[in-house]
Scaffold this motif. Structure first.
Motif, PDB file in Angstrom:
ATOM      1  N   LYS A  33       0.837  -1.199   0.000  1.00  0.00           N
ATOM      2  CA  LYS A  33       0.000   0.000   0.000  1.00  0.00           C
ATOM      3  C   LYS A  33       0.872   1.250   0.000  1.00  0.00           C
ATOM      4  CE  LYS A  33      -4.091   1.893   2.256  1.00  0.00           C
ATOM      5  NZ  LYS A  33      -5.081   1.722   3.305  1.00  0.00           N
ATOM      6  N   THR A  34       1.951   1.222   0.743  1.00  0.00           N
ATOM      7  CA  THR A  34       2.901   2.334   0.747  1.00  0.00           C
ATOM      8  C   THR A  34       3.555   2.469  -0.621  1.00  0.00           C
ATOM      9  OG1 THR A  34       3.322   1.959   3.097  1.00  0.00           O
ATOM     10  CG2 THR A  34       4.938   3.267   1.898  1.00  0.00           C
ATOM     11  N   LEU A  35       3.921   1.342  -1.221  1.00  0.00           N
ATOM     12  CA  LEU A  35       4.539   1.346  -2.543  1.00  0.00           C
ATOM     13  C   LEU A  35       3.600   1.924  -3.597  1.00  0.00           C
ATOM     14  CD1 LEU A  35       7.057   0.548  -4.167  1.00  0.00           C
ATOM     15  CD2 LEU A  35       6.036  -1.725  -4.440  1.00  0.00           C
ATOM     16  N   VAL A  36       2.322   1.590  -3.518  1.00  0.00           N
ATOM     17  CA  VAL A  36       1.339   2.143  -4.453  1.00  0.00           C
ATOM     18  C   VAL A  36       1.250   3.663  -4.309  1.00  0.00           C
ATOM     19  CG1 VAL A  36      -1.141   2.243  -4.978  1.00  0.00           C
ATOM     20  CG2 VAL A  36       0.004   0.042  -4.757  1.00  0.00           C
ATOM     21  N   ASN A  37       1.299   4.146  -3.076  1.00  0.00           N
ATOM     22  CA  ASN A  37       1.297   5.595  -2.863  1.00  0.00           C
ATOM     23  C   ASN A  37       2.525   6.245  -3.499  1.00  0.00           C
ATOM     24  OD1 ASN A  37      -1.120   5.495  -1.452  1.00  0.00           O
ATOM     25  ND2 ASN A  37      -0.127   5.439   0.549  1.00  0.00           N
ATOM     26  N   LEU A  38       3.684   5.617  -3.363  1.00  0.00           N
ATOM     27  CA  LEU A  38       4.902   6.135  -3.978  1.00  0.00           C
ATOM     28  C   LEU A  38       4.802   6.129  -5.507  1.00  0.00           C
ATOM     29  CD1 LEU A  38       7.606   4.381  -1.752  1.00  0.00           C
ATOM     30  CD2 LEU A  38       6.997   6.810  -1.740  1.00  0.00           C
ATOM     31  N   LEU A  39       4.292   5.036  -6.054  1.00  0.00           N
ATOM     32  CA  LEU A  39       4.134   4.945  -7.507  1.00  0.00           C
ATOM     33  C   LEU A  39       3.121   5.955  -8.033  1.00  0.00           C
ATOM     34  CD1 LEU A  39       4.197   1.064  -7.950  1.00  0.00           C
ATOM     35  CD2 LEU A  39       5.919   2.695  -8.763  1.00  0.00           C
ATOM     36  N   SER A  40       2.033   6.150  -7.302  1.00  0.00           N
ATOM     37  CA  SER A  40       1.022   7.131  -7.712  1.00  0.00           C
ATOM     38  C   SER A  40       1.610   8.529  -7.771  1.00  0.00           C
ATOM     39  CB  SER A  40      -0.172   7.113  -6.762  1.00  0.00           C
ATOM     40  OG  SER A  40      -0.845   5.902  -6.850  1.00  0.00           O
ATOM     41  N   ALA A  41       2.352   8.896  -6.748  1.00  0.00           N
ATOM     42  CA  ALA A  41       2.979  10.225  -6.732  1.00  0.00           C
ATOM     43  C   ALA A  41       3.993  10.358  -7.863  1.00  0.00           C
ATOM     44  CB  ALA A  41       3.647  10.483  -5.388  1.00  0.00           C
ATOM     45  N   SER A  42       4.721   9.280  -8.138  1.00  0.00           N
ATOM     46  CA  SER A  42       5.737   9.320  -9.190  1.00  0.00           C
ATOM     47  C   SER A  42       5.115   9.402 -10.577  1.00  0.00           C
ATOM     48  CB  SER A  42       6.639   8.087  -9.116  1.00  0.00           C
ATOM     49  OG  SER A  42       7.365   8.077  -7.919  1.00  0.00           O
TER      50      SER A  42
END
Length: 140
Positions: A33-42
């Motif tokens: 879930k944290t990784l998805v947040n990072l990918l979304s921002a990127s």
């Protein structure tokens, strides 16, 4: 030393395999879930989050915990009854996910007293069902 035929080993070890797998699964969910947040921002905000070590560490931890959850649940399934391993895995994983997500992502902030009571009641019902399945160990 504890005998391999002792009650603690017969009941505890099957639960330990499923619980360890579910703990790894909960960590996978949290880090994914944290990784998805990072990918979304990127990708969508055009703000590259992968310029520091911590983002890459989250990616590696997600991969490691995903592989670990599969390993531990499979080890449990090789040794013990799937009708015990799978429900225990699912229940413990769900509880860890709810508590971990609730704390890390602050998902409990809108809970009222009745929501907390119903949550605890729901968890108790689930554990009761797993307890019924665990009775299978007594007959093996």
């Amino acid at each position: 030393p504890i005998s391999p035929n002792s009650r603690k080993v017969r009941f505890g070890l099957p639960l330990a395999y499923a619980s360890l797998g579910s703990f790894m699964a909960a960590l996978t969910t949290l880090f994914a879930k944290t990784l998805v947040n990072l990918l979304s921002a990127s990708l969508f905000d055009h703000d590259n989050q992968f310029t520091n070590f911590l983002s890459w560490a989250i990616l590696l931890i997600t991969a490691f915990t995903a592989a670990s959850q599969v390993y531990w649940i499979n080890q449990g399934l090789l040794r013990y009854d799937a009708l015990l391993q799978v429900p225990v895995f699912y229940v413990v994983w769900t509880v860890f996910d709810i508590i971990g997500g609730g704390i890390y992502f602050n998902e409990f902030r809108m809970f009222t007293t009745i929501k907390y009571v119903l949550f605890v009641l729901g968890v108790c019902v689930i554990f009761s069902g797993v307890g019924l399945l665990a009775n299978r160990l007594k007959h093996n």
